[in-house]
Design an enzyme around this catalytic site. Structure first.
Site, PDB file in Angstrom:
ATOM      1  CB  SER A 121      75.838 -19.261  46.662  1.00 53.80           C
ATOM      2  OG  SER A 121      76.070 -20.246  47.612  1.00 53.80           O
ATOM      3  CG  HIS A 122      73.026 -18.708  50.282  1.00 52.81           C
ATOM      4  ND1 HIS A 122      74.343 -18.366  50.047  1.00 52.81           N
ATOM      5  CD2 HIS A 122      72.475 -17.671  50.943  1.00 52.81           C
ATOM      6  CE1 HIS A 122      74.579 -17.177  50.569  1.00 52.81           C
ATOM      7  NE2 HIS A 122      73.468 -16.732  51.118  1.00 52.81           N
ATOM      8  CG  ASP A 286      74.804 -23.898  48.597  1.00 53.35           C
ATOM      9  OD1 ASP A 286      75.399 -24.905  48.192  1.00 53.35           O
ATOM     10  OD2 ASP A 286      75.325 -22.759  48.607  1.00 53.35           O
ATOM     11  CG  ASP A 288      77.183 -22.577  45.066  1.00 55.14           C
ATOM     12  OD1 ASP A 288      76.453 -22.717  46.073  1.00 55.14           O
ATOM     13  OD2 ASP A 288      78.294 -22.027  45.114  1.00 55.14           O
ATOM     14  CG  ASP A 290      79.395 -23.408  48.035  1.00 49.45           C
ATOM     15  OD1 ASP A 290      78.158 -23.417  48.241  1.00 49.45           O
ATOM     16  OD2 ASP A 290      80.041 -22.369  47.816  1.00 49.45           O
ATOM     17  NE  ARG A 291      76.030 -21.046  52.016  1.00 51.56           N
ATOM     18  CZ  ARG A 291      75.584 -20.028  52.717  1.00 51.56           C
ATOM     19  NH1 ARG A 291      74.576 -20.184  53.560  1.00 51.56           N
ATOM     20  NH2 ARG A 291      76.126 -18.835  52.587  1.00 51.56           N
ATOM     21  CE  LYS A 387      80.183 -22.125  51.411  1.00 52.84           C
ATOM     22  NZ  LYS A 387      80.686 -20.815  50.976  1.00 52.84           N
TER      23      LYS A 387
HETATM   24  C1  VG1 Z   1      77.747 -15.807  53.588  1.00 51.84           C
HETATM   25  C2  VG1 Z   1      78.308 -16.617  54.738  1.00 51.84           C
HETATM   26  C3  VG1 Z   1      79.766 -16.929  54.499  1.00 51.84           C
HETATM   27  C4  VG1 Z   1      79.924 -17.643  53.157  1.00 51.84           C
HETATM   28  C5  VG1 Z   1      79.300 -16.816  52.045  1.00 51.84           C
HETATM   29  C6  VG1 Z   1      79.318 -17.512  50.720  1.00 51.84           C
HETATM   30  O1  VG1 Z   1      78.409 -14.567  53.507  1.00 51.84           O
HETATM   31  O2  VG1 Z   1      78.125 -15.933  55.952  1.00 51.84           O
HETATM   32  O3  VG1 Z   1      80.240 -17.701  55.561  1.00 51.84           O
HETATM   33  O4  VG1 Z   1      81.278 -17.866  52.870  1.00 51.84           O
HETATM   34  O5  VG1 Z   1      77.944 -16.528  52.373  1.00 51.84           O
HETATM   35  O6  VG1 Z   1      78.674 -18.738  50.777  1.00 51.84           O
HETATM   36  P1  VG1 Z   1      77.778 -13.206  54.087  1.00 51.84           P
HETATM   37  O7  VG1 Z   1      78.721 -12.133  53.711  1.00 51.84           O
HETATM   38  O8  VG1 Z   1      76.395 -13.091  53.492  1.00 51.84           O
HETATM   39  O9  VG1 Z   1      77.667 -13.419  55.563  1.00 51.84           O
HETATM   40  V1  VG1 Z   1      77.944 -19.367  49.394  1.00 51.84           V
HETATM   41  O10 VG1 Z   1      77.516 -20.885  49.651  1.00 51.84           O
HETATM   42  O11 VG1 Z   1      76.658 -18.295  49.286  1.00 51.84           O
HETATM   43  O12 VG1 Z   1      79.011 -19.052  48.150  1.00 51.84           O
HETATM   44 CO    CO Z   2      77.022 -21.864  47.960  1.00 51.52          CO
END
Ligand code: VG1
Ligand code: CO
Length: 556
Positions: A121-122, A286, A288, A290-291, A387
């Site tokens: 992801s990010h 981001d 992937d 979804d953000r 998302k």
């Molecule tokens: C973070 C965010 C959470 C989100 C998750 C995955 O998790 O706070 O809200 O759903 O990333 O997002 P954490 O446990 O690091 O707080 V993504 O776009 O990285 O799949």
């Molecule tokens: Co993501």
């Protein structure tokens, strides 16, 4: 060696790695960890073993955000899936690429058993950064804890995996390759997603809005993540914006060395251009896809406000919700309560779930939830079970188009101010302390647990404090220890959580929220509005003393 008459399968002896426990959203580790002999294979095998057998064989969607090691992982998945003899079909995005929302859509559209998403992801990518593997279930959403727990248990007991002796599959062309009863279908990564967006939104009304407001400018930053081709297909080809409206549009294995996280710190290139060029509407997504982050010249749309505004306008401005109505709204626990006020005004239920998109899925499947969001730049709806960054961009463009049919020259700033006037304003901010020493982070959390109702910090008196626990209203599963929550007597909140997506050390997240109905505070800079609450939070956690950190890594 085993043979199914079409190809040979080799059983490979292996031993467990104790650390394959999926976090908030899949297993995320350094690429080097995944590159260890057997590591990726063990985890893939553990996923496959957690999937119940299906009458016509298991079918899985496979794809990822294009980060380093993705293509190798796809070939491994193909061979292990073929070797399992339980999987009959893989549907794979061309070049192994699928945004997370596009993968969710494909799982649903093909009625697949599930999907394997290759993304961290990010988190940054490249040989020295992160890779990730996530399993999604048949509804298109991230696997619930019962499934990720089963995967982890499998990974701790694994003794061998089976790999089919078949050649690499060409991922560069759309088409079908058959190995006896096992089929690999390579599909266009973008096409189905564009079709879905056209079903949800009225593209012609957005085009009209652009035509009538030639000075309205759009700039989307794909941050060299997966959304470049999707954003071009939609914003440029469909909505007719100039090519230059999408920046960093070529997906790169290392995201161009950047941190593909759409916030004010990491998307600074976009932020600077929006200010300098006076862009009316800026957006970023981001790695992937979804953000999302939505900004304009001089205006930042806080994600908690974003989902509230979308929820408020959806059944007026978005055809999909005109059809379905708003069945319910939801947010993750740390997300500000701005959307709660919209739910109240609309007379629909609001759900508060733990952090992580997997917690929204059951409510959507039960038709009790239409729109939801997380403060971490995640916004989405029941059109899929993830998302969806570009969905949010189109939601905001649709709202602007609609608002401008009601009154001329309405921009992002006006929409936010109108929202505050109607509902009041929830100041919200999140402080991230990344890569903190794990022991120090535990000390912060342990110290916080010693506090109780009635204690006062910087003038804020604790009215309620707990470790957030959630009982899923549909399947009644219980998720404990989801974040330390302090609600003060004036309704302000301070929340502490440890991140479940990091790959190095610990990340402490501090969330603060404060509500106001004083109109003279609606234009106030957010950090000024929450300053005294931050002082309280730092005092009650002794975070600076335990971690040695004077400043957070990222402020949102
Ligand atoms: C973070 C965010 C959470 C989100 C998750 C995955 O998790 O706070 O809200 O759903 O990333 O997002 P954490 O446990 O690091 O707080 V993504 O776009 O990285 O799949
Ligand atoms: Co993501």
């Amino acid at each position: 060696m085993i043979s199914n008459g079409h190809y040979n399968c080799n059983a490979v002896k292996t031993t467990p790695f104790g650390d394959q426990k999926p976090g908030t959203s899949g297993l995320r580790k350094r690429v080097k960890v995944f590159q260890q002999p057997h590591y990726t294979e063990n985890f893939i095998m553990s996923i496959l073993k957690a999937i119940p057998s299906a009458e016509n064989g298991i079918s899985l969607v496979v794809g990822g955000d294009g980060r380093y090691f993705g293509k190798e992982a796809v070939q491994k998945i193909i061979k292990i899936a073929a070797g399992s003899l339980a999987v009959s079909k893989l549907i794979i995005g061309k070049e192994g690429i699928l945004s997370t929302p596009a993968a969710s859509n494909l799982i649903r559209k093909h009625r697949a058993t599930g999907g394997i998403l290759l993304t961290a992801s990010h988190n940054p990518g490249g040989p020295d950064n992160d890779f990730g593997i996530k399993y999604n279930i048949a509804n298109g959403g991230p696997a619930p804890e019962s499934v990720t727990d089963a995967i982890f248990e499998n990974s701790k007991a694994i003794t061998e995996y089976v790999i089919a002796d078949i050649p690499d599959v060409d991922l560069s062309t759309v088409g079908v390759t058959r190995f006896g009863p096992f089929t690999v279908q390579v599909v266009d990564s973008v096409e189905d997603y564009v079709v879905l967006m056209k079903e949800i939104y009225d593209f012609s009304s957005i085009k009209n809005f652009f035509a009538q407001n030639p000075n309205f400018t759009v700039l989307m930053d794909s941050m060299h993540g997966v959304t470049g081709p999707y954003a071009k297909a939609i914003l440029v080809n469909e909505l007719g914006l100039p090519e230059k409206s999408v920046m960093n549009a070529v997906p790169l294995e290392d995201f161009g060395g950047g941190h593909p996280d759409p916030n004010l710190t990491y998307a600074h290139e976009l932020v600077e251009r929006v200010e300098k060029e006076g862009i009316s509407f800026g957006a970023a997504s981001d790695g992937d896809g979804d953000r999302n982050m939505i900004i304009g010249k001089g205006v930042f749309v806080n994600p908690s406000d974003s989902v509230a505004v979308i929820a408020d306008y959806a059944d007026k401005a978005i055809p999909y919700f005109k059809r379905t109505g708003i069945k319910g709204l939801a947010r993750s626990m740390p997300t500000s309560m701005s959307i709660d006020r919209v739910a109240k005004a609309k007379g629909v239920k609001i759900y508060e779930v733990p952090t992580g998109w997997k917690f929204f899925g059951n409510l959507m499947d039960a038709e009790q939830l239409s729109i939801c969001g997380e403060e971490s730049f995640g916004t989405g709806s029941d059109h899929i079970r993830e998302k969806d960054g570009l969905w949010a961009v189109l939601a905001w463009l649709s709202i602007l188009a609609y608002a401008n049919t009601q009154q001329k020259n309405i921009g992002l700033h006006d929409l936010l101010q109108t929202h505050y006037k109607k509902y009041g304003r929830n100041f919200f901010s999140r402080y991230d302390y990344e890569e903190v020493d794990s022991a120090a982070a535990s000390k912060v959390m342990a110290h916080l647990r010693t506090h109780s109702v009635g204690q006062v910090f910087n003038g804020y008196k604790i009215g309620l404090c707990d470790d957030f626990e959630y009982t899923d209203p549909i399947d009644h599963s219980v998720s404990k220890n989801q974040g330390l929550r302090f609600i003060f007597e004036d309704g302000s909140r301070v929340i502490f959580r440890l991140s479940g997506t990091g790959s190095q050390g610990a990340t402490v997240r501090l969330y603060v929220e404060k509500f106001t109905e004083k109109a003279d505070l609606y234009e106030l800079e957010c950090q000024v509005g929450i300053r005294d609450l931050i002082v309280a939070a730092l005092e009650m956690s002794r975070l600076q003393e335990f971690t040695g950190r004077k400043e957070p890594t990222v402020i949102t």
